[in-house]
Design a protein around this motif. Structure first.
Motif, PDB file in Angstrom:
ATOM      1  N   ILE A  67      11.524   8.977   4.404  1.00  0.00           N
ATOM      2  CA  ILE A  67      12.566   8.069   3.638  1.00  0.00           C
ATOM      3  C   ILE A  67      11.688   6.816   3.212  1.00  0.00           C
ATOM      4  O   ILE A  67      12.305   5.618   2.586  1.00  0.00           O
ATOM      5  N   THR A  68      10.260   6.753   3.723  1.00  0.00           N
ATOM      6  CA  THR A  68       9.400   5.427   3.176  1.00  0.00           C
ATOM      7  C   THR A  68       9.303   5.233   1.727  1.00  0.00           C
ATOM      8  O   THR A  68       8.904   6.355   1.158  1.00  0.00           O
ATOM      9  N   LYS A  69       9.322   4.254   1.038  1.00  0.00           N
ATOM     10  CA  LYS A  69       9.233   3.918  -0.364  1.00  0.00           C
ATOM     11  C   LYS A  69       7.960   2.962  -0.445  1.00  0.00           C
ATOM     12  O   LYS A  69       8.079   1.883   0.104  1.00  0.00           O
ATOM     13  N   PRO A  70       7.047   3.209  -1.063  1.00  0.00           N
ATOM     14  CA  PRO A  70       5.492   2.465  -1.391  1.00  0.00           C
ATOM     15  C   PRO A  70       6.134   1.321  -1.887  1.00  0.00           C
ATOM     16  O   PRO A  70       6.873   1.426  -2.854  1.00  0.00           O
ATOM     17  N   ILE A  71       5.618   0.100  -1.942  1.00  0.00           N
ATOM     18  CA  ILE A  71       5.910  -1.077  -2.350  1.00  0.00           C
ATOM     19  C   ILE A  71       4.832  -0.837  -3.791  1.00  0.00           C
ATOM     20  O   ILE A  71       3.161  -1.202  -3.486  1.00  0.00           O
TER      21      ILE A  71
ATOM     22  N   ASP B 232       8.724  -6.754  -8.093  1.00  0.00           N
ATOM     23  CA  ASP B 232      10.019  -6.665  -7.941  1.00  0.00           C
ATOM     24  C   ASP B 232      10.259  -6.066  -6.469  1.00  0.00           C
ATOM     25  O   ASP B 232      11.137  -6.639  -5.418  1.00  0.00           O
ATOM     26  N   ASP B 233       9.499  -4.972  -6.030  1.00  0.00           N
ATOM     27  CA  ASP B 233       9.768  -4.532  -4.808  1.00  0.00           C
ATOM     28  C   ASP B 233       9.036  -5.518  -3.527  1.00  0.00           C
ATOM     29  O   ASP B 233       9.983  -5.731  -2.443  1.00  0.00           O
ATOM     30  N   ILE B 234       8.202  -6.436  -3.871  1.00  0.00           N
ATOM     31  CA  ILE B 234       7.728  -7.373  -2.995  1.00  0.00           C
ATOM     32  C   ILE B 234       8.627  -8.574  -2.928  1.00  0.00           C
ATOM     33  O   ILE B 234       9.214  -8.956  -1.631  1.00  0.00           O
ATOM     34  N   TRP B 235       9.455  -8.916  -3.927  1.00  0.00           N
ATOM     35  CA  TRP B 235      10.811  -9.917  -4.082  1.00  0.00           C
ATOM     36  C   TRP B 235      11.689  -9.149  -3.094  1.00  0.00           C
ATOM     37  O   TRP B 235      12.227 -10.204  -2.325  1.00  0.00           O
ATOM     38  N   ARG B 236      12.032  -8.069  -3.050  1.00  0.00           N
ATOM     39  CA  ARG B 236      13.211  -7.431  -2.604  1.00  0.00           C
ATOM     40  C   ARG B 236      12.853  -7.501  -1.035  1.00  0.00           C
ATOM     41  O   ARG B 236      13.623  -7.758  -0.287  1.00  0.00           O
ATOM     42  N   VAL B 237      11.669  -7.230  -0.567  1.00  0.00           N
ATOM     43  CA  VAL B 237      11.139  -7.205   1.105  1.00  0.00           C
ATOM     44  C   VAL B 237      11.236  -8.442   1.446  1.00  0.00           C
ATOM     45  O   VAL B 237      11.911  -8.761   2.605  1.00  0.00           O
ATOM     46  N   ALA B 238      10.702  -9.467   0.526  1.00  0.00           N
ATOM     47  CA  ALA B 238      10.820 -10.893   1.073  1.00  0.00           C
ATOM     48  C   ALA B 238      12.320 -11.434   1.238  1.00  0.00           C
ATOM     49  O   ALA B 238      12.372 -12.111   2.087  1.00  0.00           O
ATOM     50  N   GLN B 239      13.078 -11.041   0.353  1.00  0.00           N
ATOM     51  CA  GLN B 239      14.345 -11.605   0.373  1.00  0.00           C
ATOM     52  C   GLN B 239      15.116 -11.070   1.702  1.00  0.00           C
ATOM     53  O   GLN B 239      15.825 -11.740   2.288  1.00  0.00           O
ATOM     54  N   VAL B 240      14.884  -9.775   2.031  1.00  0.00           N
ATOM     55  CA  VAL B 240      15.662  -9.302   3.147  1.00  0.00           C
ATOM     56  C   VAL B 240      14.938  -9.929   4.348  1.00  0.00           C
ATOM     57  O   VAL B 240      15.682 -10.248   5.302  1.00  0.00           O
ATOM     58  N   ALA B 241      13.636 -10.315   4.436  1.00  0.00           N
ATOM     59  CA  ALA B 241      13.121 -10.619   5.586  1.00  0.00           C
ATOM     60  C   ALA B 241      13.433 -12.064   5.700  1.00  0.00           C
ATOM     61  O   ALA B 241      13.857 -12.704   6.794  1.00  0.00           O
TER      62      ALA B 241
ATOM     63  N   ALA C 159      12.077 -15.989  -1.457  1.00  0.00           N
ATOM     64  CA  ALA C 159      11.804 -14.596  -1.686  1.00  0.00           C
ATOM     65  C   ALA C 159      10.794 -14.892  -3.212  1.00  0.00           C
ATOM     66  O   ALA C 159       9.894 -14.597  -3.297  1.00  0.00           O
ATOM     67  N   ASP C 160      11.385 -16.144  -3.942  1.00  0.00           N
ATOM     68  CA  ASP C 160      10.521 -16.348  -5.184  1.00  0.00           C
ATOM     69  C   ASP C 160       9.377 -16.729  -4.705  1.00  0.00           C
ATOM     70  O   ASP C 160       8.313 -16.385  -5.455  1.00  0.00           O
ATOM     71  N   LEU C 161       9.378 -17.622  -3.789  1.00  0.00           N
ATOM     72  CA  LEU C 161       7.954 -18.387  -3.584  1.00  0.00           C
ATOM     73  C   LEU C 161       7.005 -17.252  -2.882  1.00  0.00           C
ATOM     74  O   LEU C 161       5.538 -17.237  -3.242  1.00  0.00           O
ATOM     75  N   ILE C 162       7.504 -16.593  -2.192  1.00  0.00           N
ATOM     76  CA  ILE C 162       6.623 -15.326  -1.465  1.00  0.00           C
ATOM     77  C   ILE C 162       6.094 -14.300  -2.543  1.00  0.00           C
ATOM     78  O   ILE C 162       4.987 -13.891  -2.555  1.00  0.00           O
TER      79      ILE C 162
END
Length: 211
Positions: A13-17, A21-30, A37-40
């Motif tokens: 089920i792992t999806k590579p980043i 946009d993928d980075i933003w979504r991970v940052a937003q969840v974290a 998330a924008d800054l990260i």
């Protein structure tokens, strides 16, 4: 066996980043914050995929992104007596520029370091990081004594790598590689041989250097 099953399912089920946009979504969840998330995502884009991102506390009213060129070296302090706070030594630009020595000498005798100490004292330099091939345990008390007396603070780091790599790091910090195979040594060190950095954070097993 149970761990193997779990890892197998996770791999399915792992999806590579792959994208910003993928980075933003991970940052937003974290972070739980669209703004963070924008800054990260911005920091990651500016610094590149292989860069290290860190968050630091500061006294301003806004959260900002700052890209700093630097080096990260997988070695740390040779002894906790050389730390400034627990198991780390932190030198930053608030305390003045940090001078750096790069040498393939094995530092076995305090007399090897004395000319460097005299030079630092003469120039009013308070902080110095020494990268050497190895440090004998009898040298540590001399280095630590200077810190305790608040004369200046040494951080000693073993750097058991090739001479070519060490020379590259010396050049990157604006210094000269003190190569004892070429007849150079710490006893004849000059001010222009020293590299420098705005900030150095040295841990017991790791060092981060921001030039």
């Amino acid at each position: 066996e149970s761990l193997g099953i779990v890892l197998t399912q996770l791999n399915k089920i792992t999806k590579p980043i792959k994208s910003d946009d993928d980075i933003w979504r991970v940052a937003q969840v974290a972070s739980g914050s669209d703004h963070l998330a924008d800054l990260i995502a911005e920091a990651h884009k500016k610094a590149g995929k292989d860069a290290a991102l860190t968050a630091e506390k500061w006294d301003g009213f806004e959260t900002i992104v700052e890209v700093v060129d630097g080096l990260q070296i997988p070695q740390g302090l040779v002894h906790p007596y050389l730390s400034t706070n627990g198991n780390e030594a932190v030198f930053d630009e608030v305390q003045g520029t940090v001078k750096i020595v790069w040498t393939n000498e094995i530092v076995e005798d305090p007399e090897q370091v004395k000319p460097l100490a005299d030079l630092l004292l003469k120039e009013g330099i308070k902080r110095c990081v020494i990268f050497g091939r190895a440090f004998n345990h009898v040298v540590i008390p001399m280095l630590a004594a200077n810190r305790i007396k608040n004369i200046f603070h040494f951080a000693a780091i073993t750097f058991p790598t090739s001479d070519d790599v060490m020379e590259d790091y010396a050049i990157a910090t604006g210094g000269k590689f003190i190569d004892n195979h070429k007849g150079l040594n710490l006893k004849n060190i000059k001010l222009e041989d020293l590299g420098e950095a705005k900030k150095v954070v040295a841990y017991r097993n790791d060092l981060k250097n921001q030039t």
